[in-house]
Design an enzyme around this catalytic site. Structure first.
Site, PDB file in Angstrom:
ATOM      1  N   CYS A 288       0.834  -1.212   0.000  1.00  0.00           N
ATOM      2  CA  CYS A 288       0.000   0.000   0.000  1.00  0.00           C
ATOM      3  C   CYS A 288       0.866   1.259   0.000  1.00  0.00           C
ATOM      4  O   CYS A 288       1.577   1.516  -0.967  1.00  0.00           O
ATOM      5  CB  CYS A 288      -0.974  -0.053   1.178  1.00  0.00           C
ATOM      6  N   HIS A 372      -3.745  -5.134  -0.095  1.00  0.00           N
ATOM      7  CA  HIS A 372      -3.499  -5.629   1.258  1.00  0.00           C
ATOM      8  C   HIS A 372      -3.592  -7.156   1.273  1.00  0.00           C
ATOM      9  O   HIS A 372      -4.680  -7.715   1.402  1.00  0.00           O
ATOM     10  CB  HIS A 372      -4.524  -5.041   2.235  1.00  0.00           C
ATOM     11  N   GLU A 374      -2.925  -9.275   3.471  1.00  0.00           N
ATOM     12  CA  GLU A 374      -3.194  -9.933   4.759  1.00  0.00           C
ATOM     13  C   GLU A 374      -4.661 -10.291   4.938  1.00  0.00           C
ATOM     14  O   GLU A 374      -5.026 -10.992   5.885  1.00  0.00           O
ATOM     15  CB  GLU A 374      -2.730  -9.041   5.912  1.00  0.00           C
TER      16      GLU A 374
END
Length: 399
Positions: A288, A372, A374
């Site tokens: 990001c 992202h 995750e």
């Protein structure tokens, strides 16, 4: 000003004549006014308005430091139906300035819930507004760009619209604004908590094999958990850390986190640090804002997007493998792929608009992505990137 009525009168205070009285409103800088029902904290907030298309994870979104300076419109109507739990906070407190929803939050129905969204927002000092036409609001954002807005919640329904309009028009916006310094940690700390797993929940990493320094531009907890789950002993440093600070810890690799604001502004101090780490030939992985910081350090430029990418369903193509990943995104600036210098390879692109979503430095274990991986909230298609980072560190140590 153009008035936009509520789509539901549920919960609205009664005016003296018996007509429903809105208890919250959102005023756009172009003069449009949307009225609805307020919940959570009372008061006012001025910020950029964006929309997020995720169907789950509203608590993670509200506590994502990347949303500093923004109010989030949720396009999915059922917000609040799973309640809240401290386990889902991505930061120590809510960071997004407020939330806009179609329907008022209902009583939660989820075995993990420890509280209700409305009470949580009140404790966090964040304003919510419901009962308005979020589809119309989303179309306005897409067509006109992310607007500057003023959000107000008053249980009595008393609003000075002209003053709110002036506040919306007077807000300077995110361009040129360094927000990483506002959300970063005050001092360094160690992190060893791994990803949540049934039935144990969060467990510590007791046998790490890689020493990683993570630069906190607004790091989400689950990103740090993913690093720990791939065998990393993580030391988190503030955004202002220098290359000397990083290298003094003798890391096997350096991670550049997500974060808010204009990357060019944060780059004033972040770029020299990254260039110093690049000179040390360490593996680097960015996400990001960290992706944008790496691109700037390598000589590229970033630009403000019309309305950005915010959601958990963004298709991204890996140009090197041909695979398509469904990803979670949250960014209002992007790397201008036309400015990538020789030796920097564009690895991923958005299938929505073709914008850059990933780069790598040719011949070096240095890479980053705009999204992202995750998955908090969102799909887990891209978790392999953490494993790639761990493999790069292992290969360097074995060389």
């Amino acid at each position: 000003m153009t008035e936009r009525g509520t789509s539901s009168d549920k919960g609205l205070a009664a005016a003296p004549d018996g007509a429903p009285r809105p208890t919250a409103c959102i005023v756009l800088a172009d003069g449009q006014v949307f009225r609805g029902h307020g919940f959570g904290a009372t008061g006012e907030a001025v910020a950029e308005l964006c929309f997020n298309t995720a169907m789950t994870g509203y608590q993670e979104i509200m506590t994502d430091p990347s949303y500093a300076g923004q109010i989030v419109t949720f396009t999915f109507p059922h917000i609040g139906n799973t309640g809240v739990t401290v386990e889902d906070d991505e930061a120590g407190q809510a960071v997004a300035a407020g939330m806009v929803v179609k329907w008022d939050p209902t009583e939660p129905s989820n075995w993990r819930a420890t509280g209700e969204l409305t009470d949580w927002l009140l404790r966090q000092g964040r304003i919510g507004i419901g009962g308005l036409d979020t589809r119309r609001l989303t179309r306005a954002i897409r067509q006109q760009g992310a607007p500057h807005v003023a959000l107000a919640h008053d249980p009595e329904g008393n609003f000075d619209l002209e003053r709110l309009l002036a506040k919306a028009r007077g807000w300077k916006g995110l361009v040129g604004l360094d927000l990483a310094k506002d959300v970063t940690c005050a001092q360094s700390y160690r992190w060893n908590e791994m990803r949540w797993a049934w039935p144990q929940g969060y467990q510590p990493q007791l046998a790490p094999v890689h020493r990683v320094v993570a630069i906190d531009y607004g790091a989400k907890k689950n990103i740090l958990r993913c690093l720990a789950s791939t065998g990393c002993d993580v030391t988190v440093l503030p955004a202002s850390a220098t290359a000397e600070d990083v290298l003094a810890l003798k890391p096997d690799g350096v991670f550049l986190s997500n974060g808010p604001g204009d990357p060019a502004a944060t780059g004033e101090y972040a770029v020299p640090m990254i260039q110093g780490v690049l000179a040390a030939d360490l593996p680097i992985f960015g996400i990001c804002l960290g992706h944008q910081m790496l691109a700037l350090a390598l000589g590229a430029r970033t630009v403000k997007m019309n309305h950005g990418h915010h959601g958990a369903n963004h298709p991204v193509k890996d140009r090197e493998t041909g695979k398509v990943e469904i990803t979670s995104m949250n960014h209002g600036f992007t790397v201008d792929s036309q400015t990538l210098p020789a030796g920097v390879v564009e690895t991923h692109v958005s299938l929505f608009d073709g914008s850059n979503c990933g780069i790598r430095l040719a011949g070096r274990p240095v890479f980053s992505v705009q999204y992202h991986p995750e998955a908090s909230p969102g799909p887990q298609d891209s978790y392999y990137l953490f494993e790639r980072f761990a493999a790069a560190m292992a290969a360097r140590k074995a060389a």
